[in-house]
Design a protein around this motif. Structure first.
Motif, PDB file in Angstrom:
ATOM      1  N   SER A 101       0.518  -1.080  -0.030  1.00 49.02           N
ATOM      2  CA  SER A 101       0.119   0.536  -0.437  1.00 49.02           C
ATOM      3  C   SER A 101       0.695   1.123  -0.428  1.00 49.02           C
ATOM      4  O   SER A 101       0.488   1.828  -0.768  1.00 49.02           O
ATOM      5  CB  SER A 101      -0.439  -0.040   1.137  1.00 49.02           C
ATOM      6  N   SER A 143     -11.761  -5.290 -10.655  1.00 46.04           N
ATOM      7  CA  SER A 143     -10.494  -5.844 -10.756  1.00 46.04           C
ATOM      8  C   SER A 143      -9.595  -6.769 -11.170  1.00 46.04           C
ATOM      9  O   SER A 143      -8.957  -7.079 -11.145  1.00 46.04           O
ATOM     10  CB  SER A 143     -10.553  -6.394  -8.693  1.00 46.04           C
ATOM     11  N   LEU A 192      -1.033  -1.782  -7.996  1.00 40.51           N
ATOM     12  CA  LEU A 192      -2.268  -0.742  -7.127  1.00 40.51           C
ATOM     13  C   LEU A 192      -2.157   0.594  -7.213  1.00 40.51           C
ATOM     14  O   LEU A 192      -3.355   1.197  -7.341  1.00 40.51           O
ATOM     15  CB  LEU A 192      -1.864  -1.507  -5.548  1.00 40.51           C
ATOM     16  N   ILE A 196      -5.593   2.993  -8.135  1.00 36.64           N
ATOM     17  CA  ILE A 196      -6.183   4.099  -7.193  1.00 36.64           C
ATOM     18  C   ILE A 196      -5.726   4.883  -8.177  1.00 36.64           C
ATOM     19  O   ILE A 196      -5.998   6.535  -7.591  1.00 36.64           O
ATOM     20  CB  ILE A 196      -5.483   3.662  -5.965  1.00 36.64           C
ATOM     21  N   ILE A 199      -9.539   7.222  -9.146  1.00 37.32           N
ATOM     22  CA  ILE A 199     -10.051   7.389  -7.623  1.00 37.32           C
ATOM     23  C   ILE A 199      -9.399   9.003  -7.219  1.00 37.32           C
ATOM     24  O   ILE A 199      -9.937   9.660  -7.074  1.00 37.32           O
ATOM     25  CB  ILE A 199     -10.080   6.975  -6.976  1.00 37.32           C
ATOM     26  N   GLY A 249      -8.473   6.046  -2.266  1.00 36.21           N
ATOM     27  CA  GLY A 249      -7.429   5.312  -2.945  1.00 36.21           C
ATOM     28  C   GLY A 249      -6.307   3.956  -1.495  1.00 36.21           C
ATOM     29  O   GLY A 249      -6.094   3.163  -2.129  1.00 36.21           O
ATOM     30  N   ARG A 252      -9.139   1.465  -0.801  1.00 37.38           N
ATOM     31  CA  ARG A 252      -8.683   0.233  -2.205  1.00 37.38           C
ATOM     32  C   ARG A 252      -7.655  -0.349  -2.497  1.00 37.38           C
ATOM     33  O   ARG A 252      -7.831  -2.147  -2.277  1.00 37.38           O
ATOM     34  CB  ARG A 252      -9.233   0.809  -2.970  1.00 37.38           C
ATOM     35  N   GLU A 256      -7.719  -4.773  -1.634  1.00 40.17           N
ATOM     36  CA  GLU A 256      -7.312  -4.716  -2.729  1.00 40.17           C
ATOM     37  C   GLU A 256      -7.182  -6.808  -2.428  1.00 40.17           C
ATOM     38  O   GLU A 256      -6.496  -7.569  -1.926  1.00 40.17           O
ATOM     39  CB  GLU A 256      -6.272  -4.474  -3.866  1.00 40.17           C
ATOM     40  N   THR A 312      -8.327  -0.285   8.960  1.00 42.43           N
ATOM     41  CA  THR A 312      -8.522   0.920   7.762  1.00 42.43           C
ATOM     42  C   THR A 312      -9.011   1.410   8.402  1.00 42.43           C
ATOM     43  O   THR A 312      -9.534   3.053   8.279  1.00 42.43           O
ATOM     44  CB  THR A 312     -10.177   0.018   6.931  1.00 42.43           C
TER      45      THR A 312
END
Length: 334
Positions: A101, A143, A192, A196, A199, A249, A252, A256, A312
């Motif tokens: 991430s 996805s 990734l 993202i 977005i 972003g 997600r 993902e 999250t």
């Protein structure tokens, strides 16, 4: 006879608003307003109830698995729920989720903000419209399509980049490569970032469009260049929106599933290099093991889902705190 009027310094008492005035201030005097207020309030409460129900469910099922875990749930470097006693942990999953991430955000956010600024302040309208339309289409791609593209196109074409990084930056330890398949966390992070990017770009573009025109005109009147207008007026005004877009972003990227499961080759080991296969993420591990897991194995996977749920919430809470503490984000400051 002289008369004098005494003037009191005490201000007259402020009349208290009546109940009818309070309802009028809240916009709830008419039946339609009261119905809308009730529906809005009920929707907010219902959302909180759903979140609480999810948290209770995850916590209950996770407690059933963690109580029987022979290893340390936070530090164990394996995931084996079929043996007796079972031993599983999230150390590798947490590392893979966070690292992939971070890579995605480091690549996507600068590019997305640059695209948003280009579309709103540099590109002519005839060019900005088609580009924005294409970016909107990217956000609608499923996805699994990204995953198939990553496995069939991206992974085979990463060897050149991996070889270059290994030749010049292997001394760092992060970019040493054993010339194996490019199914690593760096490849996942790049994939990734592509996912993202739409977005963050779309939200940032809409925020930059809301910059008051007088702020830009004032900067231009003082002799500022186009870049100085963006630096002094546009970016400070839209900073909170960019942060919110980045958090969307990041949400997600953290969750993902199919794209990561298609590209990554996990081995439940933490490698110092980002170029060699290994690692794993919470969502990828749940997707790959849930179908073949027994009831206890599913409880263990739900326990890892609870950790992702908490991460999250913490990320979004931190973003809200950053925005709330920086009140100047609501206006353009130099």
């Amino acid at each position: 006879m002289d008369t004098s009027t005494e003037i009191s310094d005490t201000p007259p008492p402020t009349p208290q608003p009546t109940a009818e005035q309070k309802r009028a201030a809240r916009g709830a005097t008419r039946p339609g307003d009261r119905i809308f207020l009730g529906l809005s309030r009920g929707s907010g409460i219902f959302l909180l109830v759903i979140m609480a129900a999810i948290a209770v469910f995850l916590t209950y099922r996770a407690s059933l698995a963690i109580s029987k875990d022979h290893g340390n749930f936070l530090t164990t470097f394996e995931w084996n729920t079929s043996i007796q006693p079972p031993s599983f942990g999230i150390a590798v999953l947490a590392y893979g989720t966070v690292v992939s991430s971070i890579i995605a955000m480091a690549l996507a956010v600068p590019v997305a903000v640059a695209i948003a600024l280009f579309l709103t302040h540099y590109a002519p309208r005839k060019l900005a419209g088609p580009i924005a339309y294409v970016i909107d289409l990217l956000a609608a791609v499923p996805s699994i399509v990204y995953g198939l593209w990553g496995a069939l196109i991206l992974v085979p074409h990463m060897n050149g980049l991996f070889g270059w990084l290994n030749d010049y930056f292997s001394w760092t330890g992060l970019f040493s490569w054993d010339e194996g398949p490019a199914r690593s966390l760096l490849t996942v992070g790049i994939l990734l970032a592509i996912m993202i990017l739409p977005i963050i770009t779309n939200v940032s573009r809409e925020v930059f469009r809301q910059v008051p025109q007088m702020h830009e005109e004032a900067a231009l009147a003082l002799g500022a260049t186009r870049w100085e207008v963006i630096r002094m007026a546009v970016i400070p005004f839209g900073r909170s929106g960019v942060i919110s877009a980045s958090m969307l972003g990041l949400g997600r990227a953290l969750g993902e599933t199919m794209a990561v499961a298609t590209v990554l080759s996990p081995d439940f080991l933490i490698h110092g290099s980002l170029l060699n296969p290994g690692g794993g993420t919470f969502a990828q591990n749940i997707a790959s093991k849930f179908g073949e897991a027994d009831e206890f194995g599913r409880d263990a996977l739900i326990a890892s889902g609870l950790v992702l749920f908490v991460i999250t919430l913490l990320v979004n809470g931190a973003a809200r705190m950053i925005i709330a503490r920086r009140k100047e984000y609501s206006g353009a400051n130099a």
